[in-house]
Write an enzyme that holds these catalytic residues in place. Sequence first.
Site, short mmCIF file in Angstrom:
data_model
loop_
_atom_site.label_atom_id
_atom_site.label_comp_id
_atom_site.label_asym_id
_atom_site.label_seq_id
_atom_site.Cartn_x
_atom_site.Cartn_y
_atom_site.Cartn_z
N SER A 1 0.18 -0.81 0.07
CA SER A 1 -0.02 -0.13 -0.11
C SER A 1 0.56 1.04 0.39
CB SER A 1 -1.19 -0.24 1.17
OG SER A 1 -1.61 -1.12 0.98
N1 SAH Z 1 0.36 -4.84 4.17
C1 SAH Z 1 1.21 -5.37 2.92
C2 SAH Z 1 0.06 -5.46 2.18
C3 SAH Z 1 -0.29 -6.90 0.77
S1 SAH Z 1 -1.93 -6.30 -0.42
C4 SAH Z 1 2.58 -4.37 3.13
O1 SAH Z 1 2.78 -4.09 3.52
O2 SAH Z 1 2.85 -5.11 1.95
C5 SAH Z 1 -2.35 -7.69 0.97
C6 SAH Z 1 -2.22 -8.70 0.91
O3 SAH Z 1 -3.76 -9.59 1.35
C7 SAH Z 1 -2.20 -9.59 0.33
O4 SAH Z 1 -1.01 -10.52 -0.58
C8 SAH Z 1 -3.31 -10.81 -0.46
O5 SAH Z 1 -2.71 -12.30 -0.96
C9 SAH Z 1 -3.61 -10.53 0.83
N2 SAH Z 1 -5.06 -11.63 0.90
C10 SAH Z 1 -6.04 -11.56 0.69
N3 SAH Z 1 -7.67 -11.97 1.21
C11 SAH Z 1 -6.43 -12.25 2.02
C12 SAH Z 1 -6.92 -13.45 3.55
N4 SAH Z 1 -8.86 -14.05 2.88
N5 SAH Z 1 -6.36 -13.54 4.26
C13 SAH Z 1 -4.46 -13.66 4.55
N6 SAH Z 1 -4.37 -12.43 3.49
C14 SAH Z 1 -5.30 -12.34 2.34
#
Ligand code: SAH
Length: 237
Positions: A81
């Site tokens: 993000s």
């Molecule tokens: N906070 C992260 C942002 C990652 S983007 C950072 O700092 O990099 C959001 C993430 O949520 C993705 O990697 C995606 O695979 C994950 N995601 C989506 N649905 C999910 C679920 N049900 N359980 C765990 N992770 C999930």
Amino acid sequence: MAGGKNDIKKAVKTVTPGGVGLDSQAVRARMVRKLAAQGLSDARVLAAMGLVERHRFVDTALANQAYEDTSLPIGLGQTISKPNVVARMLELLRGGALEANGKLGRVLEIGTGCGYQAAVLSHLATEVYSMERLRSLHDKARENLRTLRLPNVHLLFGDGMAGFPKGAPYAAIIAAAGGQAIPPAWIEQLAPGGRLVAPIQTAGGAQALVVLDKTMQGVRQTVLEAVHFVPLKSGTS
Ligand code: SAH
């Protein structure tokens, strides 16, 4: 907190360069100043953003963009993000209940991704439980966080839709992926007085940030500004 600007300066100065040199501290300090200019005002959040080396969480080819206010690809169609959005969500979380030491208590993060936000959270919470449903990203986050040695960050591989009951109740829950509604398990695992911040789908396929407070009287939900997060998906892969 009083003296926000000085606190940020102090925090940035205490960053251990770790071989990256002073340049990265300077660009990070600039990023923090920009966040402050954009209206982000929680000194603890800004100081934490000043401490974590975002360039270590993205591909080398993208490292020069790491301190710009932009989301960046982290593989498998997922993104880290924007700093502005990370700071905004953490500020909102800190608007809920805090421990006597000014930190959040146990926090559950859904969507570890590259582990960046978990690293920022480690400076703001007593314990961070962070779940990721994609094995390769979970592994990447583990690798990214290894050298930082953050003993209060616990990386979990699994479907975050079910939360992580073993760590419950949580003082705060934060999601980096947006579904159609807040999964009931998250609300169940939130402590009374706890706060949840997550994107959810709104009419027409758009997304908005939602703050949910769990009170003795029930659940209070506030819909805030539009955001663009990756979808919350069920199952693991
Ligand atoms: N906070 C992260 C942002 C990652 S983007 C950072 O700092 O990099 C959001 C993430 O949520 C993705 O990697 C995606 O695979 C994950 N995601 C989506 N649905 C999910 C679920 N049900 N359980 C765990 N992770 C999930």
